[in-house]
Design a protein around this motif. Structure first.
Motif, PDB file in Angstrom:
ATOM      1  N   GLY A  99      -6.858   9.889   6.221  1.00  0.00           N
ATOM      2  CA  GLY A  99      -5.521   9.909   6.795  1.00  0.00           C
ATOM      3  C   GLY A  99      -4.716   8.663   6.524  1.00  0.00           C
ATOM      4  O   GLY A  99      -3.590   8.526   7.004  1.00  0.00           O
ATOM      5  N   GLN A 100      -5.266   7.722   5.727  1.00  0.00           N
ATOM      6  CA  GLN A 100      -4.594   6.461   5.461  1.00  0.00           C
ATOM      7  C   GLN A 100      -4.059   6.355   4.041  1.00  0.00           C
ATOM      8  O   GLN A 100      -3.223   5.513   3.749  1.00  0.00           O
ATOM      9  N   PHE A 101      -4.544   7.226   3.143  1.00  0.00           N
ATOM     10  CA  PHE A 101      -4.180   7.111   1.739  1.00  0.00           C
ATOM     11  C   PHE A 101      -4.094   8.504   1.133  1.00  0.00           C
ATOM     12  O   PHE A 101      -4.949   9.355   1.375  1.00  0.00           O
ATOM     13  N   GLY A 102      -3.035   8.748   0.365  1.00  0.00           N
ATOM     14  CA  GLY A 102      -2.883  10.039  -0.283  1.00  0.00           C
ATOM     15  C   GLY A 102      -2.415   9.876  -1.715  1.00  0.00           C
ATOM     16  O   GLY A 102      -1.773   8.883  -2.068  1.00  0.00           O
ATOM     17  N   TRP A 103      -2.743  10.853  -2.554  1.00  0.00           N
ATOM     18  CA  TRP A 103      -2.329  10.800  -3.955  1.00  0.00           C
ATOM     19  C   TRP A 103      -2.043  12.222  -4.452  1.00  0.00           C
ATOM     20  O   TRP A 103      -2.496  13.219  -3.889  1.00  0.00           O
ATOM     21  N   ASP A 104      -1.301  12.262  -5.543  1.00  0.00           N
ATOM     22  CA  ASP A 104      -0.944  13.529  -6.195  1.00  0.00           C
ATOM     23  C   ASP A 104      -0.735  13.202  -7.668  1.00  0.00           C
ATOM     24  O   ASP A 104       0.190  12.475  -8.024  1.00  0.00           O
ATOM     25  N   LEU A 105      -1.620  13.708  -8.549  1.00  0.00           N
ATOM     26  CA  LEU A 105      -1.581  13.373  -9.962  1.00  0.00           C
ATOM     27  C   LEU A 105      -1.642  14.637 -10.804  1.00  0.00           C
ATOM     28  O   LEU A 105      -2.523  15.479 -10.608  1.00  0.00           O
ATOM     29  N   SER A 106      -0.696  14.767 -11.732  1.00  0.00           N
ATOM     30  CA  SER A 106      -0.718  15.847 -12.721  1.00  0.00           C
ATOM     31  C   SER A 106      -0.477  15.250 -14.107  1.00  0.00           C
ATOM     32  O   SER A 106       0.381  14.387 -14.269  1.00  0.00           O
ATOM     33  N   ILE A 107      -1.239  15.728 -15.082  1.00  0.00           N
ATOM     34  CA  ILE A 107      -1.062  15.355 -16.487  1.00  0.00           C
ATOM     35  C   ILE A 107      -0.887  16.652 -17.270  1.00  0.00           C
ATOM     36  O   ILE A 107      -1.697  17.576 -17.124  1.00  0.00           O
ATOM     37  N   TYR A 108       0.164  16.755 -18.065  1.00  0.00           N
ATOM     38  CA  TYR A 108       0.451  18.022 -18.737  1.00  0.00           C
ATOM     39  C   TYR A 108       0.895  17.786 -20.180  1.00  0.00           C
ATOM     40  O   TYR A 108       1.317  16.695 -20.565  1.00  0.00           O
ATOM     41  N   ARG A 109       0.785  18.840 -20.972  1.00  0.00           N
ATOM     42  CA  ARG A 109       1.315  18.855 -22.332  1.00  0.00           C
ATOM     43  C   ARG A 109       1.836  20.262 -22.614  1.00  0.00           C
ATOM     44  O   ARG A 109       1.125  21.253 -22.373  1.00  0.00           O
ATOM     45  N   SER A 110       3.075  20.354 -23.104  1.00  0.00           N
ATOM     46  CA  SER A 110       3.717  21.633 -23.396  1.00  0.00           C
ATOM     47  C   SER A 110       4.072  21.710 -24.875  1.00  0.00           C
ATOM     48  O   SER A 110       4.603  20.746 -25.440  1.00  0.00           O
TER      49      SER A 110
ATOM     50  N   LEU B 117       1.766   8.270  -4.870  1.00  0.00           N
ATOM     51  CA  LEU B 117       0.810   7.560  -4.020  1.00  0.00           C
ATOM     52  C   LEU B 117       1.481   7.258  -2.690  1.00  0.00           C
ATOM     53  O   LEU B 117       2.672   6.935  -2.646  1.00  0.00           O
ATOM     54  N   ASN B 118       0.727   7.354  -1.595  1.00  0.00           N
ATOM     55  CA  ASN B 118       1.303   7.067  -0.287  1.00  0.00           C
ATOM     56  C   ASN B 118       0.193   6.756   0.706  1.00  0.00           C
ATOM     57  O   ASN B 118      -0.929   7.252   0.575  1.00  0.00           O
ATOM     58  N   GLY B 119       0.473   5.870   1.644  1.00  0.00           N
ATOM     59  CA  GLY B 119      -0.548   5.521   2.619  1.00  0.00           C
ATOM     60  C   GLY B 119      -0.142   4.381   3.533  1.00  0.00           C
ATOM     61  O   GLY B 119       0.981   3.882   3.488  1.00  0.00           O
TER      62      GLY B 119
ATOM     63  N   SER C 150       0.855  -1.183   0.000  1.00  0.00           N
ATOM     64  CA  SER C 150       0.000   0.000   0.000  1.00  0.00           C
ATOM     65  C   SER C 150       0.885   1.224   0.000  1.00  0.00           C
ATOM     66  O   SER C 150       1.989   1.176  -0.508  1.00  0.00           O
ATOM     67  N   ILE C 151       0.383   2.317   0.562  1.00  0.00           N
ATOM     68  CA  ILE C 151       1.048   3.568   0.279  1.00  0.00           C
ATOM     69  C   ILE C 151       1.246   4.379   1.541  1.00  0.00           C
ATOM     70  O   ILE C 151       0.428   4.380   2.419  1.00  0.00           O
ATOM     71  N   LEU C 152       2.412   5.046   1.565  1.00  0.00           N
ATOM     72  CA  LEU C 152       2.779   5.811   2.755  1.00  0.00           C
ATOM     73  C   LEU C 152       2.304   7.239   2.639  1.00  0.00           C
ATOM     74  O   LEU C 152       2.576   7.900   1.661  1.00  0.00           O
ATOM     75  N   ARG C 153       1.585   7.706   3.591  1.00  0.00           N
ATOM     76  CA  ARG C 153       1.278   9.127   3.677  1.00  0.00           C
ATOM     77  C   ARG C 153       2.487   9.791   4.330  1.00  0.00           C
ATOM     78  O   ARG C 153       2.560  10.010   5.536  1.00  0.00           O
ATOM     79  N   ALA C 154       3.482  10.121   3.490  1.00  0.00           N
ATOM     80  CA  ALA C 154       4.808  10.485   3.983  1.00  0.00           C
ATOM     81  C   ALA C 154       4.769  11.697   4.892  1.00  0.00           C
ATOM     82  O   ALA C 154       5.422  11.737   5.930  1.00  0.00           O
ATOM     83  N   GLU C 155       4.007  12.706   4.490  1.00  0.00           N
ATOM     84  CA  GLU C 155       4.014  13.923   5.285  1.00  0.00           C
ATOM     85  C   GLU C 155       3.434  13.696   6.680  1.00  0.00           C
ATOM     86  O   GLU C 155       3.881  14.281   7.666  1.00  0.00           O
ATOM     87  N   GLU C 156       2.398  12.825   6.774  1.00  0.00           N
ATOM     88  CA  GLU C 156       1.755  12.601   8.057  1.00  0.00           C
ATOM     89  C   GLU C 156       2.554  11.661   8.943  1.00  0.00           C
ATOM     90  O   GLU C 156       2.499  11.740  10.165  1.00  0.00           O
ATOM     91  N   LEU C 157       3.316  10.736   8.304  1.00  0.00           N
ATOM     92  CA  LEU C 157       4.009   9.732   9.096  1.00  0.00           C
ATOM     93  C   LEU C 157       5.459  10.084   9.369  1.00  0.00           C
ATOM     94  O   LEU C 157       6.107   9.432  10.166  1.00  0.00           O
ATOM     95  N   ALA C 158       5.983  11.127   8.708  1.00  0.00           N
ATOM     96  CA  ALA C 158       7.416  11.401   8.798  1.00  0.00           C
ATOM     97  C   ALA C 158       7.853  11.651  10.225  1.00  0.00           C
ATOM     98  O   ALA C 158       8.889  11.167  10.670  1.00  0.00           O
ATOM     99  N   GLN C 159       7.063  12.424  10.971  1.00  0.00           N
ATOM    100  CA  GLN C 159       7.489  12.780  12.308  1.00  0.00           C
ATOM    101  C   GLN C 159       7.584  11.565  13.225  1.00  0.00           C
ATOM    102  O   GLN C 159       8.416  11.525  14.130  1.00  0.00           O
ATOM    103  N   SER C 160       6.713  10.556  12.984  1.00  0.00           N
ATOM    104  CA  SER C 160       6.697   9.409  13.879  1.00  0.00           C
ATOM    105  C   SER C 160       7.586   8.274  13.424  1.00  0.00           C
ATOM    106  O   SER C 160       7.912   7.406  14.212  1.00  0.00           O
ATOM    107  N   GLN C 161       8.021   8.277  12.148  1.00  0.00           N
ATOM    108  CA  GLN C 161       8.744   7.120  11.648  1.00  0.00           C
ATOM    109  C   GLN C 161      10.170   7.406  11.211  1.00  0.00           C
ATOM    110  O   GLN C 161      10.970   6.489  11.138  1.00  0.00           O
ATOM    111  N   ALA C 162      10.482   8.633  10.836  1.00  0.00           N
ATOM    112  CA  ALA C 162      11.802   8.918  10.292  1.00  0.00           C
ATOM    113  C   ALA C 162      12.613   9.719  11.287  1.00  0.00           C
ATOM    114  O   ALA C 162      12.076  10.505  12.053  1.00  0.00           O
TER     115      ALA C 162
END
Length: 692
Positions: A499-510, A545-547, A20-32
């Motif tokens: 708070g268990q799953f996060g995503w960030d998606l961008s699709i672009y054309r230049s 993806l993170n969670g 699955s996926i790590l919600r990095a920003e939310e878990l960073a303080q407790s895991q890293a």
């Protein structure tokens, strides 16, 4: 979307969901591990250096691809290069050139052919540019251990800092005495005789706070002739003036000593990837840099309005023996910026706005000498390069409803380049050019609920040539190059679920006009000459993806994260190359990590870096000289449970995979083309930090 692309996306998402996926920003303080200093709740927030949370709130107002990377996300490992810092950031492809801090950085195809220095991406430290006044830049002034977090603005989303480039901007943000009080010491080392140390301290007392860091790094590198030694000092002092104003002074100093092995031919790479070409060894090719930077940020915050004033000055001395010459540069850059933020009601609707102006200027005394085994010989060229840049910009958020905002922006920029030839023995190469561009932007952001956003934007970008393109080392003079311009359309979404799953998606054309491409010149040790490509297409997918996959009754949990970067860069009906792919970077780049952590503080994180398809190194797309696919397996493990004491082990390329990390590009590759930079073999690093 091609079937290959669809298959890769599906496979990548599947790979990410194995743990699955790590919600990095939310878990960073407790895991890293939290390095480089103690991070606790400060008694009073800083106006000049926002917190990670404040930065995330601000950046998420952008209707496009952006991300905040907390330093805790990468400080549980080696953390010596730009690649270490920006791993798992979708849309960002960065590779160390020789296992050193010098890197190749590509965002949305900007800098695709650039294999030395930097172009098309603005690097900032605490909001003011690290780039030189002509837009070029280097990486050695960025100390991974002296950052609190990193803001990544892709493409014209960088209008937040007045930038309008195809690649965008990356802002590195320092710790302060309020965010990181206390003392810290970090020691680490490992393969290739790598050794590093850091000492940091921060304090705050009433309106005053200060933070200071000293770091040292040395090593021999994976390849022959890659010794490096870096010493860096970074610090800042802040003073609050009443309850609504603050001023902060920043300083940094760098001493860099790097040997340069040079790129290899394909046969040299296949025979012995650790070798350095004989010419680089005999001529003692290297880069010696001494730089100092001083900056100030002052913020006056009154209700809905805020005024930010910044100024900086930077000096740099570069002594740079190469196989064909010794480059000797003395550079001085300076700049002033002002930005006003406000919020007003318009026709009963909320309306936020930003108005700003940037002025940058710089002068570089660029001398070249014959190279007598690393010692300067006879003078062969002497130029003075002057650059100025004025940017006026504005951005406006009109809230049609509390959930929907229309974002409009405009940037006007004037830039000049003036070359004065001080060495007239071979003729007068003096010249000048002026550039004026207008870059509009319009977008929309819909947030149907907190933690869920959809966005779209259309924007224009422009990039005048830098001095290494206008006045290349191998052909001194003033090249008749046009500025690179582009229009980009982008859609995407980001968010979290429970708070268990996060995503960030961008699709672009230049759609790119007059793309600036650097082509390696045969026989000149990897140096290049720039050309304009009339028309090109850059398009891609950026997916993160993170969670959390599983959490046990005793608090242990299994998490994961994944970043996919898909880049399709090609000529557009070129009379010579048709619709060939533009060389220089892989079409697919995937990073994924799983992490198992216990409530006692132990963690283990297997990871993979995967390039499933090789890429071309020349414009004719000769398959005989393509790079090969590769997959690098690694693992991190460590302990963060004992208060004030943390350690990590970071093992990389466990199978000792032979691979090309990055390349130079040329029109037509041959057996004699020195284009390939091998990646490092199997390596292990370990570190420990004490905080008190």
């Amino acid at each position: 979307m091609s079937s290959t692309l669809r298959a890769t996306v599906v496979a990548s998402i599947g790979l990410a969901f194995v743990p699955s996926i790590l919600r990095a920003e939310e878990l960073a303080q407790s895991q890293a591990p939290t390095m480089p200093a103690i991070t606790v709740t400060a008694p009073t927030a800083s106006l000049t250096v926002p917190s990670v949370k404040q930065a995330e709130e601000q950046i998420n107002k952008t209707p496009g691809g952006v991300e905040v990377v907390p330093a805790t996300r990468y400080l549980d490992g080696r953390a010596t290069t730009m690649k270490d810092m920006l791993e798992y950031t979708p849309g960002v492809w960065v590779q160390s050139k020789y296992g050193q801090e010098d890197s190749k950085l590509v965002i949305r195809g900007s800098g695709l052919s650039r294999n030395f220095h930097l172009r098309g991406i603005r690097l900032l430290q605490d909001g003011s540019p690290i780039n030189q006044a002509d837009g070029s830049g280097d990486f050695h002034e960025i100390d991974p251990l002296a950052q609190q977090y990193i803001e990544v603005y892709k493409g014209a989303n960088a209008l937040r800092y007045g930038a309008a480039t195809l690649g965008g901007a990356i802002n590195f943000v320092s710790p302060t005495g309020r965010s990181n009080p206390g003392y810290a010491a970090r020691f680490y080392g490992g393969s290739y005789q790598t050794f590093g140390e850091q000492a940091a301290a921060g304090f705050n007392d009433g309106p005053w706070d200060a933070w200071l860091s000293f770091t040292n790094l040395s090593g021999n590198g994976f390849r022959q002739h890659t010794n490096q030694s870096l010493q860096r000092v970074n610090g800042n002092v802040g003073a609050q003036i009443g309850s609504n104003a603050e001023t902060r002074f920043f300083l940094s100093g760098n001493q860099v000593r790097n040997q340069i092995p040079g790129s290899l031919t394909q046969q040299q790479y296949l025979t012995d990837p650790q070798q350095g070409p004989l010419a680089n060894v005999l001529q003692n090719a290297r880069r010696d840099v001494d730089s100092f930077r001083f900056a100030n940020t002052t913020v006056i915050d009154i209700g809905e309005d805020a005024l930010t004033l910044q100024g900086f000055v930077k000096s740099k001395y570069l002594f740079h023996p190469l196989t064909f010459a010794v480059i000797d540069n003395n550079l001085l850059d300076w700049g002033l910026t002002g930005q006003y933020k406000g919020s007003r009601s318009v026709a009963g609707h909320r309306n936020d706005f930003v108005l700003g102006v940037n002025y940058f200027a710089g002068t570089n005394r660029n001398k070249q000498f014959a190279n007598n085994f690393g010692v300067p010989g006879a003078l062969t060229n002497d130029n003075t390069e002057n650059s100025t840049s004025i940017e006026v910009y504005g951005e406006n958020w009109f809230y049609v409803t509390p959930e929907v905002s229309i974002v409009t922006g405009l940037q006007l920029n004037w830039q000049t380049r003036v070359l004065t030839d001080n060495y007239l023995v071979n003729g007068n190469d003096s010249g000048s050019a002026a550039y004026f561009e207008v870059n509009p932007k319009i977008g929309a952001l819909w947030e149907p609920r907190p933690g869920l956003q959809f966005f779209a934007n259309v924007s224009r970008a422009s990039e005048p040539p830098t001095w290494s393109e206008l006045n290349p080392s191998v052909a001194p003079g003033f090249a008749p190059l046009a500025p690179q311009t582009s229009w980009t359309a982008e859609i995407g979404t980001r968010g979290t679920i429970g708070g268990q799953f996060g995503w960030d998606l961008s699709i672009y054309r230049s759609w790119v006009k007059n793309e600036l491409q650097l082509l390696v010149v045969p026989g000149f040790g990897g140096s290049a000459i720039a050309i304009n490509i009339p028309n090109a297409i850059h398009q891609g997918i950026e997916l993160g993806l993170n969670g959390t996959a599983w959490q046990g009754e005793k608090g242990d949990r299994l998490t994961g994260r994944m970043a996919l970067t898909v880049g399709d860069y090609r000529f557009d009906n070129n009379p010579t190359y048709g619709n060939n792919q533009l060389p220089g970077a892989p079409p697919y780049y995937i990073q994924a990590e799983a992490r198992y952590a216990t409530p006692g503080g132990f963690y283990v994180s297997p990871n993979v870096e995967w390039v499933p398809q090789g890429y071309y190194v020349d414009n004719v797309n000769n398959p005989a000289f393509m790079t090969s696919p590769y997959a690098l397996l690694g693992v991190k493990a460590g302990y963060t449970g004992y208060k004030g004491l943390e350690f990590f082990v970071d093992a990389r390329n466990l199978t000792n995979q032979m691979y090309v990390s990055n390349v130079g590009v040329t029109n037509t590759a041959s057996a004699a083309s020195q284009l390939y930079n091998p990646g490092s073999g199997a390596s292990v690093y370990a570190g420990i930090q004490a905080r008190f």
